[in-house]
Design a protein around this motif. Structure first.
Motif, PDB file in Angstrom:
ATOM      1  N   VAL B 107       3.856  -8.319 -14.802  1.00  0.00           N
ATOM      2  CA  VAL B 107       5.171  -7.765 -14.486  1.00  0.00           C
ATOM      3  C   VAL B 107       6.156  -8.009 -15.627  1.00  0.00           C
ATOM      4  O   VAL B 107       6.909  -7.107 -16.015  1.00  0.00           O
ATOM      5  CB  VAL B 107       5.696  -8.332 -13.149  1.00  0.00           C
ATOM      6  CG1 VAL B 107       7.110  -7.872 -12.892  1.00  0.00           C
ATOM      7  CG2 VAL B 107       4.781  -7.917 -12.017  1.00  0.00           C
ATOM      8  N   SER B 110       5.256  -5.696 -18.448  1.00  0.00           N
ATOM      9  CA  SER B 110       5.533  -4.303 -18.094  1.00  0.00           C
ATOM     10  C   SER B 110       7.025  -3.994 -18.188  1.00  0.00           C
ATOM     11  O   SER B 110       7.416  -2.909 -18.619  1.00  0.00           O
ATOM     12  CB  SER B 110       5.044  -4.006 -16.677  1.00  0.00           C
ATOM     13  OG  SER B 110       3.664  -4.189 -16.587  1.00  0.00           O
ATOM     14  N   PHE B 174       2.647  -0.097 -13.626  1.00  0.00           N
ATOM     15  CA  PHE B 174       3.921  -0.787 -13.462  1.00  0.00           C
ATOM     16  C   PHE B 174       4.901  -0.375 -14.545  1.00  0.00           C
ATOM     17  O   PHE B 174       6.104  -0.238 -14.303  1.00  0.00           O
ATOM     18  CB  PHE B 174       3.706  -2.298 -13.464  1.00  0.00           C
ATOM     19  CG  PHE B 174       2.731  -2.738 -12.410  1.00  0.00           C
ATOM     20  CD1 PHE B 174       2.753  -2.148 -11.152  1.00  0.00           C
ATOM     21  CD2 PHE B 174       1.790  -3.711 -12.673  1.00  0.00           C
ATOM     22  CE1 PHE B 174       1.845  -2.529 -10.181  1.00  0.00           C
ATOM     23  CE2 PHE B 174       0.880  -4.095 -11.704  1.00  0.00           C
ATOM     24  CZ  PHE B 174       0.913  -3.506 -10.458  1.00  0.00           C
ATOM     25  N   MET B 177       6.255   2.871 -13.407  1.00  0.00           N
ATOM     26  CA  MET B 177       7.142   2.722 -12.255  1.00  0.00           C
ATOM     27  C   MET B 177       8.499   2.144 -12.675  1.00  0.00           C
ATOM     28  O   MET B 177       9.552   2.635 -12.270  1.00  0.00           O
ATOM     29  CB  MET B 177       6.479   1.795 -11.233  1.00  0.00           C
ATOM     30  CG  MET B 177       7.150   1.803  -9.906  1.00  0.00           C
ATOM     31  SD  MET B 177       6.389   0.571  -8.837  1.00  0.00           S
ATOM     32  CE  MET B 177       7.228  -0.868  -9.430  1.00  0.00           C
ATOM     33  N   ILE B 178       8.480   1.104 -13.517  1.00  0.00           N
ATOM     34  CA  ILE B 178       9.732   0.476 -13.949  1.00  0.00           C
ATOM     35  C   ILE B 178      10.530   1.446 -14.822  1.00  0.00           C
ATOM     36  O   ILE B 178      11.761   1.517 -14.738  1.00  0.00           O
ATOM     37  CB  ILE B 178       9.446  -0.859 -14.674  1.00  0.00           C
ATOM     38  CG1 ILE B 178       8.764  -1.839 -13.705  1.00  0.00           C
ATOM     39  CG2 ILE B 178      10.729  -1.479 -15.221  1.00  0.00           C
ATOM     40  CD1 ILE B 178       8.160  -3.062 -14.353  1.00  0.00           C
ATOM     41  N   ALA B 219       6.622  -4.076  -8.152  1.00  0.00           N
ATOM     42  CA  ALA B 219       5.491  -4.221  -9.062  1.00  0.00           C
ATOM     43  C   ALA B 219       4.769  -5.540  -8.806  1.00  0.00           C
ATOM     44  O   ALA B 219       3.538  -5.596  -8.793  1.00  0.00           O
ATOM     45  CB  ALA B 219       5.964  -4.146 -10.512  1.00  0.00           C
ATOM     46  N   SER B 223       0.924  -5.944  -7.829  1.00  0.00           N
ATOM     47  CA  SER B 223       0.091  -6.693  -8.753  1.00  0.00           C
ATOM     48  C   SER B 223      -0.591  -7.844  -8.016  1.00  0.00           C
ATOM     49  O   SER B 223      -1.788  -8.090  -8.201  1.00  0.00           O
ATOM     50  CB  SER B 223       0.950  -7.225  -9.894  1.00  0.00           C
ATOM     51  OG  SER B 223       0.163  -7.978 -10.761  1.00  0.00           O
ATOM     52  N   GLY B 290       8.272   2.007  -3.065  1.00  0.00           N
ATOM     53  CA  GLY B 290       7.505   2.031  -4.306  1.00  0.00           C
ATOM     54  C   GLY B 290       6.466   3.129  -4.293  1.00  0.00           C
ATOM     55  O   GLY B 290       6.326   3.872  -5.259  1.00  0.00           O
ATOM     56  N   LEU B 296       2.253   5.438  -6.378  1.00  0.00           N
ATOM     57  CA  LEU B 296       1.282   4.381  -6.656  1.00  0.00           C
ATOM     58  C   LEU B 296       0.210   4.376  -5.594  1.00  0.00           C
ATOM     59  O   LEU B 296       0.498   4.528  -4.433  1.00  0.00           O
ATOM     60  CB  LEU B 296       1.979   3.030  -6.580  1.00  0.00           C
ATOM     61  CG  LEU B 296       2.577   2.496  -7.843  1.00  0.00           C
ATOM     62  CD1 LEU B 296       3.436   1.308  -7.509  1.00  0.00           C
ATOM     63  CD2 LEU B 296       1.485   2.087  -8.781  1.00  0.00           C
TER      64      LEU B 296
END
Lengths: 317, 298
Positions: B107, B110, B174, B177-178, B219, B223, B290, B296
């Protein structure tokens, strides 16, 4: 994804133009370059070390008879590929099993996901609770614990035979074993369901109101409004599921181990057996590359076909 | 029945009785179908938990019942002893170490990489971004064989290095996504900070990082799940039972040719799902958002 990227880069463009008036252009640009590569460097290093170089190495290995134990190994040309398709009946069986699994489990999972998403697309009470209940199997679905559980559910003395009063060896019968794995996959429809649900919420209510004024019944509304507007999401789900469908490993490894008669010998499982049990790493690399090509071809086919069935509404953004 | 008529506020004009009855009927049918199907969905998991509390004799005689005739914790005590003199304490410590450190690394990396891709305009950005997205489609099988060869040459079999080292680069899912999350943050604040002499690093730590916490939590949850359930990599790299994660231990423990203490197997399987469900209940909102926003896979 690419749309989102182009949107952001165009806004970045505007920002750059604004900045130019403040600072000298060239210096700024060089500084940003340095900083950009600095920030992505963890990924970039890992990409080369753990993805790019290994992939090239695996391509080279695919043309050799390398195994970990014997010190001598040599270039064998296309022999591995020839052996796969002409002299390895187990390989053909694993292809059959994988394709059958993917082309059965994925459509069933998506149909289920869409049906349940439509059921849950309402403002009734308790919907959040239902949604959690339907999603729960998906968060634990990949675990060994659930695989072990599934094995006992379909065992001779297991839950299914007890509930239905049958005496079937679900996992021992070549006709039924793969269906237990398909059922396990369909049971985990949670993620595509949530994605469909998010998509359904985007469809304006007025569309349905107008349609029902025009006398369209629920069935017609589904085919004429819901389904066409959801096609981009169906497309996305299809691509994601296709890729993961060809890589299933844990469930088959724990539940059936590829038995009976190799009817559940999924591709990833067979690669594992060749590479890490019989240590034929050259041959296994060749198999891995064929898998990569299969996935790439199928993905391209889905993308190509999308212009015929995916409907993009013109009013997006 | 009254709740139904008041709940549908649209019925400003009092609807005729028959319409109301029809509506109530539909509501009952709806909840009947949805709850019934939900029960079928959850039944296997409930069955697993229920079986773990059943006595040795009861497990295969009173199979389908969700309520044990006599409630016993014996299975948990027997199961925890593990095998080969190694208890589940070791396996849980290994799993928490792997999932904890692995998640932290993945994380953190990422977030840094996502900021670079989302906010800094450097040459080659689009190319590397496309490379990153394409790794999402790569079957892991084309990477693990050469990785294994190198890691085994380095003598890293039976260590956690092969499992943790790749995480220093973050994970494509991730990062993506971020990035999506960072794009939603207005740039004005970044620019103001840069005007005031704040470097890119300063902007990341002071402006961006505090605002992307929800994405980082999402995330981290995913994870943790994926690492907790990870099976293939530990299977390849961890061969010594003292290094087994819970997944590996369960699989060895539930080997059909080995143990026959099914109660203990059910107990340890149930227990391994507890951390997953606890996190699910606590953070459900982050998970649902998410998945819905980035697609995801779970």
């Amino acid at each position: 994804m690419s749309e989102a990227l182009s949107v952001s880069s165009s806004s970045q463009h505007a920002n750059d133009q604004r900045r130019q008036s403040v600072k000298p252009h060239k210096k700024r640009w060089r500084h940003d370059n340095w900083m950009g590569y600095l920030f992505i460097s963890p990924w970039l290093i890992a990409f080369f070390a753990f993805t790019f170089i290994p992939i090239i190495a695996s391509l080279v290995l695919a043309f050799t008879n390398y195994d970990v134990l014997s010190p001598t190994w040599r270039w064998v040309g296309l022999e591995n590929f020839e052996r796969m398709f002409t002299r390895d009946p187990r390989y053909i069986k694993s292809l059959q099993a994988t394709f059958f699994y993917a082309f059965t489990a994925i459509p069933l999972r998506l149909i289920f996901a869409l049906a349940v998403a439509m059921l849950l697309n309402t403002n009734r009470r308790m919907v959040a609770g239902y949604r959690a209940a339907y999603y729960a199997p998906s968060i634990v679905g990949g675990s060994v614990a659930v695989a072990v559980m599934w094995r006992e559910i379909f065992g001779r003395n297991g839950l299914i035979n007890a509930v239905f009063g049958t005496d079937v060896a679900w996992l021992g019968n070549p006709n039924t074993a793969i269906w237990t794995l398909i059922l396990l996959a369909v049971w985990q429809f949670g993620s595509p369901m949530l994605i469909f649900l998010a998509g359904l919420k985007q469809i304006p209510r007025e569309f349905y109101e107008a349609a029902s004024i025009d006398g369209a019944n629920g069935w017609q509304q589904f085919w004429r409004i819901t389904l066409p507007l959801l096609t981009p999401i169906i497309f996305f789900n299809l691509v994601m599921q296709l890729i993961s469908g060809f890589m299933v490993f844990t469930q088959a490894f724990v539940i059936t181990g590829g038995a009976p008669l190799d009817t559940t010998l999924f591709y990833a499982l067979y690669i594992y057996q060749r590479a890490f049990v019989s240590l034929q790493m050259g041959y296994a690399s060749a198999m891995a590359w064929v898998l990569l090509i299969i996935i790439a071809v199928l993905t391209v086919l889905v993308f190509r076909s999308s212009s015929y069935w995916v409907f993009y509404s013109s009013q997006e953004d | 029945m009254e709740t139904v008529s008041t709940a549908s506020g649209r019925a400003a004009v009092r609807a005729p009785r028959s319409v109301l009855q029809h509506k109530t009927f539909r509501t009952v049918i709806y909840h009947g179908v949805v709850a019934g199907l939900g029960y079928v969905m959850l039944y296997p998991i409930l069955w697993l938990f229920a079986s773990s509390f059943k006595g040795r004799a009861e497990i295969w005689t009173n199979v389908s019942s969700l309520i044990p005739q006599q409630f016993t914790l014996e299975n948990y005590i027997n199961g925890w002893r593990g095998f080969g003199g190694i208890t589940f304490t070791t396996f849980y410590l290994n799993s928490f170490f792997y999932a904890g450190v692995g998640t932290l690394l993945a994380v953190a990396a990422s977030a840094v990489v996502a900021y670079g891709f989302a906010r800094i305009n450097f040459t080659g950005r689009r190319f590397w971004f496309a490379c990153m997205l394409s790794t999402l489609m790569l079957p892991v099988q084309v990477q693990i064989i050469p990785q294994y060869i190198v890691f085994s040459q380095l003598g890293w079999i039976n260590t956690f290095y092969p499992l943790l080292l790749p995480r220093f680069g973050g994970q494509a899912f991730f990062i993506f996504m971020i990035m999506q999350f960072i794009r939603g943050i207005p740039r004005d604040l970044d620019e103001a900070a840069e005007m005031d002499g704040c470097g890119k690093g300063g902007v990341f730590f002071r402006i961006i990082l505090p605002q992307i916490t929800p994405a980082l939590i999402t995330a981290a949850i995913f994870s943790f799940y994926w690492t907790w359930e990870d099976f293939l990599s530990p299977l390849i790299y961890l061969n010594a039972p003292r290094l087994y994660t819970v997944s590996l231990a369960l699989r060895a423990f539930a080997d059909p040719s080995g143990t026959t203490d099914w109660g203990a197997i059910f107990a340890m399987s149930s227990l391994s799902l507890v951390p997953v469900f606890v996190i699910f209940i606590l953070f459900q909102r982050f998970l649902v958002e998410g998945i819905s926003t980035t697609g995801l896979k779970g």
